[in-house]
Scaffold this active site. Structure first.
Site, PDB file in Angstrom:
ATOM      1  N   ASP A  17       0.787  -1.247   0.000  1.00 13.18           N
ATOM      2  CA  ASP A  17       0.000   0.000   0.000  1.00 13.18           C
ATOM      3  C   ASP A  17       0.819   1.297   0.000  1.00 13.18           C
ATOM      4  O   ASP A  17       0.560   2.205   0.804  1.00 13.18           O
ATOM      5  CB  ASP A  17      -0.950   0.011   1.216  1.00 13.18           C
ATOM      6  N   LYS A 115      -7.085  -4.859  -2.776  1.00  5.36           N
ATOM      7  CA  LYS A 115      -7.835  -5.395  -1.634  1.00  5.36           C
ATOM      8  C   LYS A 115      -8.768  -4.332  -1.095  1.00  5.36           C
ATOM      9  O   LYS A 115      -8.594  -3.147  -1.382  1.00  5.36           O
ATOM     10  CB  LYS A 115      -6.872  -5.855  -0.537  1.00  5.36           C
ATOM     11  N   CYS A 160      -1.917  -2.895   7.986  1.00  6.67           N
ATOM     12  CA  CYS A 160      -1.863  -3.794   6.827  1.00  6.67           C
ATOM     13  C   CYS A 160      -0.629  -4.680   6.831  1.00  6.67           C
ATOM     14  O   CYS A 160      -0.698  -5.849   6.453  1.00  6.67           O
ATOM     15  CB  CYS A 160      -1.994  -2.986   5.540  1.00  6.67           C
TER      16      CYS A 160
END
Ligand SMILES: [Zn+2]
Length: 212
Positions: A17, A115, A160
């Site tokens: 990310d 996601k 995450c």
């Protein structure tokens, strides 16, 4: 001095990310998140196999405080799968905030895994959504490609990256978190909780300088 970890053909680097909304100036900015970009670019050069992940939400996503009248960012609500922290709107699919940081440069990355794509489930982990049952497909990809060890770096360390590490271990991959190539948000002590959890689970932790 930390022992050097040699990278081989069964190792994969999962870069978590590195998106505008998680960097300074973004809507869910991780403090000093942009600092990991040059570190990760250099780290990735040592791996033949790299996966990039992207948080990729539909508008009005369940994890957005704005989707819940009367709630504000960082409140926790209870949803079907348990507690869910509410966030500022972030990483709405195909917006500037969801794009990778412009300095991220890993041309040999073979897969971009998105996601958080379902409106009613959040996804911290790159392997399973927050109900811990809905797969993203990454386990299947990594197994199919024959990878046995997963290195993790990116944003945010205490969400995450943490949940990705825990799920990867549960799926019987060897896991190594490259800790100086991560930055955290720290909501209610989540940084300390993450370090404690990684330690308790025996998940490997290293630094960029010790990988190569
Ligand atoms: Zn998100």
């Amino acid at each position: 001095m930390m022992e050097k970890t040699a990278v081989g053909g069964r190792d994969v680097l999962v870069v978590v990310d590195i998106q505008n909304d998680f960097c300074p100036g973004g809507s869910l900015s991780v403090p000093r998140g942009h600092e990991v970009v040059p570190l990760i670019n250099r780290l990735a050069e040592r791996f033949d196999h790299v996966v990039l992940t992207q948080d990729w939400h539909p508008p009005n996503h369940l994890s957005f405080a704005s989707a819940h009248p009367g709630k504000k960012p960082y409140d926790t609500i209870i949803v079907d799968y348990g507690p869910q922290i509410l966030w500022p709107d972030h990483c709405v699919r195909a917006t500037r905030g969801s794009e990778f940081h412009e300095d991220l440069s890993i041309p040999h990355a073979a897969l971009v895994l998105r996601k958080g794509i379902h409106r009613t489930i959040d996804s911290y982990s790159t392997f399973y959504e927050n109900d811990r049952r809905t797969p993203t497909g990454l386990v299947g990809y990594l197994r199919d490609r024959g990878f046995t060890r997963v290195f993790l770096a990116g944003l945010a360390f205490d969400f995450c990256v943490r949940y990705s590490a825990e799920d990867a271990q549960r799926e019987a991959f060897e896991v190594v978190v490259v800790e100086d190539a991560c930055r955290g948000i720290d909501v209610d002590g989540s940084m300390a909780a993450t370090r404690e959890s990684l330690r308790a689970l025996g998940i490997g932790r290293t630094t960029c300088g010790a990988v190569g």
